[in-house]
Design an enzyme around this catalytic site. Structure first.
Site, PDB file in Angstrom:
ATOM      1  N   GLY A  84      41.944  70.497  55.388  1.00 47.40           N
ATOM      2  CA  GLY A  84      40.880  69.701  55.672  1.00 47.40           C
ATOM      3  C   GLY A  84      41.050  68.178  55.101  1.00 47.40           C
ATOM      4  N   LYS A 105      47.466  64.058  49.985  1.00 43.57           N
ATOM      5  CA  LYS A 105      45.949  64.348  49.597  1.00 43.57           C
ATOM      6  C   LYS A 105      45.000  63.229  49.805  1.00 43.57           C
ATOM      7  CE  LYS A 105      43.683  67.898  46.806  1.00 43.57           C
ATOM      8  NZ  LYS A 105      44.068  68.703  45.691  1.00 43.57           N
ATOM      9  N   ASP A 117      34.712  65.099  54.691  1.00 39.31           N
ATOM     10  CA  ASP A 117      35.125  63.701  55.084  1.00 39.31           C
ATOM     11  C   ASP A 117      36.643  63.315  55.077  1.00 39.31           C
ATOM     12  OD1 ASP A 117      35.694  63.346  52.437  1.00 39.31           O
ATOM     13  OD2 ASP A 117      33.873  62.197  51.996  1.00 39.31           O
ATOM     14  N   GLY A 118      37.439  64.361  54.571  1.00 31.94           N
ATOM     15  CA  GLY A 118      38.868  64.224  54.634  1.00 31.94           C
ATOM     16  C   GLY A 118      39.244  63.782  53.396  1.00 31.94           C
ATOM     17  N   ARG A 168      51.482  64.850  46.895  1.00 33.29           N
ATOM     18  CA  ARG A 168      51.753  66.265  46.352  1.00 33.29           C
ATOM     19  C   ARG A 168      53.007  66.779  46.758  1.00 33.29           C
ATOM     20  NH1 ARG A 168      47.300  70.526  46.248  1.00 33.29           N
ATOM     21  NH2 ARG A 168      48.097  70.895  48.334  1.00 33.29           N
ATOM     22  N   ARG A 175      50.473  79.507  52.075  1.00 29.04           N
ATOM     23  CA  ARG A 175      49.617  80.352  51.524  1.00 29.04           C
ATOM     24  C   ARG A 175      49.557  81.924  51.818  1.00 29.04           C
ATOM     25  NH1 ARG A 175      46.090  75.704  49.782  1.00 29.04           N
ATOM     26  NH2 ARG A 175      47.203  73.772  50.696  1.00 29.04           N
ATOM     27  N   ASP A 243      43.661  81.303  49.691  1.00 28.97           N
ATOM     28  CA  ASP A 243      44.260  80.147  50.423  1.00 28.97           C
ATOM     29  C   ASP A 243      44.593  79.222  49.515  1.00 28.97           C
ATOM     30  OD1 ASP A 243      41.048  79.982  49.964  1.00 28.97           O
ATOM     31  OD2 ASP A 243      41.480  77.711  50.392  1.00 28.97           O
ATOM     32  N   ASN A 244      44.615  79.547  48.047  1.00 23.81           N
ATOM     33  CA  ASN A 244      45.052  78.588  46.839  1.00 23.81           C
ATOM     34  C   ASN A 244      46.246  79.254  46.142  1.00 23.81           C
ATOM     35  OD1 ASN A 244      43.384  76.782  47.681  1.00 23.81           O
ATOM     36  ND2 ASN A 244      41.567  77.417  46.306  1.00 23.81           N
TER      37      ASN A 244
END
Length: 480
Positions: A84, A105, A117-118, A168, A175, A243-244
């Site tokens: 996102g 990121k 808001d990304g 990163r 994932r 998802d992490n």
């Protein structure tokens, strides 16, 4: 850079291509030159690191993309998620020939932003930047970062904050939640996607009699080893949603993390975790739960007539988690204590030491150092229950009797870090950086590069101990 674009070869339904949206007035924050060297960045790449790490420069060899995935968040099905606020902007080869993802990121909103808001803000970027660096230096598999940039652009959170971006790196951004999304929304892609995951990340499994089961076992074992290493250095991830966690057992997406200070296994380091699901003491069981959930998403890979047998086989794969975790945790705990791992009483002695730390609310990291330095009387003086410590010390010295003490002591120096990233250390660096002073980021980056070596020229007294008990601890939540 040597590019190796693999993810774009997958079905386009699995991602959305788009360019990053740079922040206004981007400027340098910090650059990890040693990591850039490992990634074979050229002199030209290094010279333009600010442009790369702020989304101003991309590469013709790779079209930036946002991945789609799903997940269980705090134990509840959250539906479709995805990148996102981040974009995979390249996949390149490091100096060992391993493919590494470059993930930007804070690069702007995507179709998966879910009203967000990304963007990323400076305080969360600095926390992740320093933590990834610290974990890698502690030999904990983790994402890392080439650099981060700040900007003049404000981003609204609880208050208006400075926008920032971070580049990163990770060996994998696939994932457990990728499999959940595919099963829920595009089940026809599961076979090919799983095959690619095996080819890219576990090619040795292709030679197994049942490659999918071999793959599942490898993912489970690597995750168990990662969790054991977290526990040993006192690291609490804070948001262990499906998802992490990725499929290579390397730490990812640990925004509201914390390194254990006073030993409280039920410490809630993420203040968005209202029920304490992801406390330090729960991390092994939560990893097991996530893997169990993930294995259910592999069941459709079986032929209909073999489905029940395949379910049983997958359950047997999961049985590798506990012994793998215990083996690595036990060996690591014995190393931290200077005890022989083969002795039948070493693990119980280690548990007795941890109970003392919990009862007396002693600092986790420095207590192992004091034991290493044989400060037995001083440690006893810090205990309200002196008899408990005396009983531990008697057992401890009996186990070490007639052992190779020199070798055992040497393992302690290799296993016990002097420096961890305490929350108040990171907070001080953030507060200065928000005033355009990155000197404390630089100091901590250098200090944490060699966590097992005393650096009297760099350290400050507050690096070595928790804040006084009458000072409020730094509050960390999922807001970033």
């Amino acid at each position: 850079m040597q590019f190796n674009a693999r993810y774009p070869s997958l079905n386009p339904k699995l991602y959305h291509e788009q360019m990053p949206v740079p922040l206004k007035g981007a400027k340098a924050g910090h650059f990890n030159e040693a990591l850039a060297d490992e990634l074979q960045w050229s002199a030209e790449d290094k010279a333009s690191w600010v442009e790369i790490c702020s989304g101003q420069k991309t590469f013709p060899e790779f079209h930036p993309l946002a991945m789609v995935y799903a997940g269980h968040q705090f134990g509840q099905w959250a539906g479709q998620l995805g990148d996102g606020r981040g974009l995979l902007i390249a996949q390149i080869l490091d100096q060992n020939g391993q493919t590494i993802d470059l993930h930007l990121k804070g690069a702007g909103s995507t179709p998966y932003s879910r009203m967000g808001d990304g963007r990323a803000v400076l305080h969360s970027v600095i926390r992740e930047y320093l933590a990834g660096h610290a974990l890698n230096a502690l030999d904990v598999p983790s994402s890392n970062s080439v650099g981060f940039t700040t900007s003049e652009q404000g981003v609204q959170r609880e208050k208006l904050e400075l926008g920032a971006m971070m580049l990163r790196t990770s060996d994998c951004h696939i994932r457990l939640g990728h499999f959940e999304w595919i099963n829920q929304y595009q089940p026809s892609l599961l076979q090919e996607f799983t095959q690619k995951c095996i080819e890219w990340h576990y090619p040795e499994c292709l030679e197994a009699e049942q490659p999918i089961l071999a793959f599942a076992t490898k993912v489970i074992q690597k995750t168990a080893v990662m969790i054991a290493k977290w526990q040993l250095v006192g690291f609490a991830h804070g948001v262990m949603n499906t998802d992490n966690l990725n499929i290579t057992g390397s730490t990812l997406d640990f925004g509201p993390y914390g390194f254990m200070e006073r030993f409280r296994p039920n410490w809630i380091n993420n203040h968005s975790d209202y029920n304490g699901r992801y406390t330090y003491q729960n991390q092994p069981s939560m990893a097991h739960w996530n893997l169990w959930n993930w294995l259910n998403n592999l069941i459709p890979l079986a032929k209909p007539e073999e489905k029940e047998k395949f379910k049983q086989d997958l359950a047997q794969c999961l049985e590798h988690f506990e012994p793998t975790f215990l083996e690595h945790y036990t060996h690591g705990l014995c190393a931290k204590l200077g005890l022989p791992s083969f002795h039948k009483d070493s693990f119980d002695c280690g548990m007795a030491f941890l109970r003392i730390l919990q009862t007396e609310q002693l600092d986790y990291t420095s207590s192992f150092l004091r034991l290493q330095n044989k400060e037995y009387e001083a440690m006893k003086d810090d205990c309200l229950d002196r008899r408990q410590f005396e009983a531990f010390l008697t057992q401890y010295e009996m186990i070490r009797e007639n052992q190779d003490i020199g070798t055992l002591d040497a393992t302690m120096f290799e296993a016990n870090p002097i420096y961890i990233l305490r929350n108040h250390m990171a907070q001080k660096a953030i507060e200065l950086a928000e005033r355009n002073d990155f000197s404390e980021v630089e100091r901590l980056f250098s200090l944490l590069s060699q966590p097992f070596t005393r650096q009297t020229d760099l350290e400050k007294p507050e690096d070595l101990a928790p804040l006084p008990s009458d000072v409020p601890e730094v509050m960390v939540s999922c807001s970033s």
